[in-house]
Design a protein around this motif. Sequence first.
Motif, PDB file in Angstrom:
ATOM      1  N   ASN A 126       0.852  -1.188   0.000  1.00  0.00           N
ATOM      2  CA  ASN A 126       0.000   0.000   0.000  1.00  0.00           C
ATOM      3  C   ASN A 126       0.888   1.238   0.000  1.00  0.00           C
ATOM      4  O   ASN A 126       1.712   1.409   0.892  1.00  0.00           O
ATOM      5  CB  ASN A 126      -0.913   0.017   1.231  1.00  0.00           C
ATOM      6  N   ARG A 128       1.027   5.641  -0.911  1.00  0.00           N
ATOM      7  CA  ARG A 128       0.212   6.844  -1.036  1.00  0.00           C
ATOM      8  C   ARG A 128       0.589   7.559  -2.337  1.00  0.00           C
ATOM      9  O   ARG A 128       1.732   7.902  -2.561  1.00  0.00           O
ATOM     10  CB  ARG A 128       0.441   7.753   0.163  1.00  0.00           C
ATOM     11  N   ASN A 130      -0.681  10.815  -4.619  1.00  0.00           N
ATOM     12  CA  ASN A 130      -1.522  12.018  -4.661  1.00  0.00           C
ATOM     13  C   ASN A 130      -2.542  12.046  -3.521  1.00  0.00           C
ATOM     14  O   ASN A 130      -3.705  12.373  -3.713  1.00  0.00           O
ATOM     15  CB  ASN A 130      -2.252  12.141  -6.001  1.00  0.00           C
ATOM     16  N   GLY A 131      -2.110  11.629  -2.334  1.00  0.00           N
ATOM     17  CA  GLY A 131      -2.982  11.657  -1.166  1.00  0.00           C
ATOM     18  C   GLY A 131      -3.913  10.465  -1.040  1.00  0.00           C
ATOM     19  O   GLY A 131      -4.628  10.334  -0.063  1.00  0.00           O
ATOM     20  N   GLN A 132      -3.935   9.579  -2.021  1.00  0.00           N
ATOM     21  CA  GLN A 132      -4.800   8.397  -2.008  1.00  0.00           C
ATOM     22  C   GLN A 132      -3.960   7.149  -1.754  1.00  0.00           C
ATOM     23  O   GLN A 132      -2.809   7.061  -2.196  1.00  0.00           O
ATOM     24  CB  GLN A 132      -5.531   8.243  -3.349  1.00  0.00           C
ATOM     25  N   ILE A 133      -4.533   6.175  -1.063  1.00  0.00           N
ATOM     26  CA  ILE A 133      -3.852   4.900  -0.861  1.00  0.00           C
ATOM     27  C   ILE A 133      -4.012   4.058  -2.118  1.00  0.00           C
ATOM     28  O   ILE A 133      -5.116   3.854  -2.611  1.00  0.00           O
ATOM     29  CB  ILE A 133      -4.441   4.134   0.351  1.00  0.00           C
ATOM     30  N   ASP A 134      -2.884   3.596  -2.659  1.00  0.00           N
ATOM     31  CA  ASP A 134      -2.873   2.746  -3.850  1.00  0.00           C
ATOM     32  C   ASP A 134      -2.415   1.357  -3.425  1.00  0.00           C
ATOM     33  O   ASP A 134      -1.344   1.205  -2.842  1.00  0.00           O
ATOM     34  CB  ASP A 134      -1.926   3.316  -4.898  1.00  0.00           C
ATOM     35  N   CYS A 135      -3.227   0.351  -3.700  1.00  0.00           N
ATOM     36  CA  CYS A 135      -2.903  -1.025  -3.351  1.00  0.00           C
ATOM     37  C   CYS A 135      -2.366  -1.746  -4.579  1.00  0.00           C
ATOM     38  O   CYS A 135      -3.022  -1.791  -5.613  1.00  0.00           O
ATOM     39  CB  CYS A 135      -4.149  -1.736  -2.818  1.00  0.00           C
TER      40      CYS A 135
END
Length: 173
Positions: A126, A128, A130-135
């Motif tokens: 996981n 981050r 652009n401020g989003q969590i990417d899995c």
Amino acid sequence: MKPKQKVALILSIFFIAALIIVAYGFYAESTAIYDFGEFSIKAPRNCEFEDVTYHYSSDPNMGSVYRCKNIDLTITSFNKQYVESSYRANTGDSIDFSKEVLQDIISVSDPQINRISDTTTLFISNTRVNGQIDCDVAGVYEDDGHLIIVEGGDIEFIENITKSIEINDNYNK
């Protein structure tokens, strides 16, 4: 129309609509077997795979690379035996290519590791963006002669596909 008939009609329509929704759910979730020569997988019926191996034609370690056009899914097989025999011929030493690749995955992303079976491991990272969590998920199938990596963004999806890998023993014989 009598009230009892109205209720029966409404319940019948509701029941038929529910059956249609359930049937569509089974259809949408149904799987198909995709044969890649050396191995096969079970994936959703709507997958459309493209062989993108030509992008990696200069890398002799790569066996084949398939990318699904409509789902976040990439499948890569490596020329494990070629790499190990070439290394041994060039250096005189033995190498476990699978172990080296897995160590590389761990060193790059420090993932959560789930050992599913003797041949299957799941790496979950996981990050981050652009401020989003990417899995990011990598399911790895490894045995004495094969190293196959299934990549995508959905943990359960990648786990199920990785667990479905079946080696074609008659390939290249």
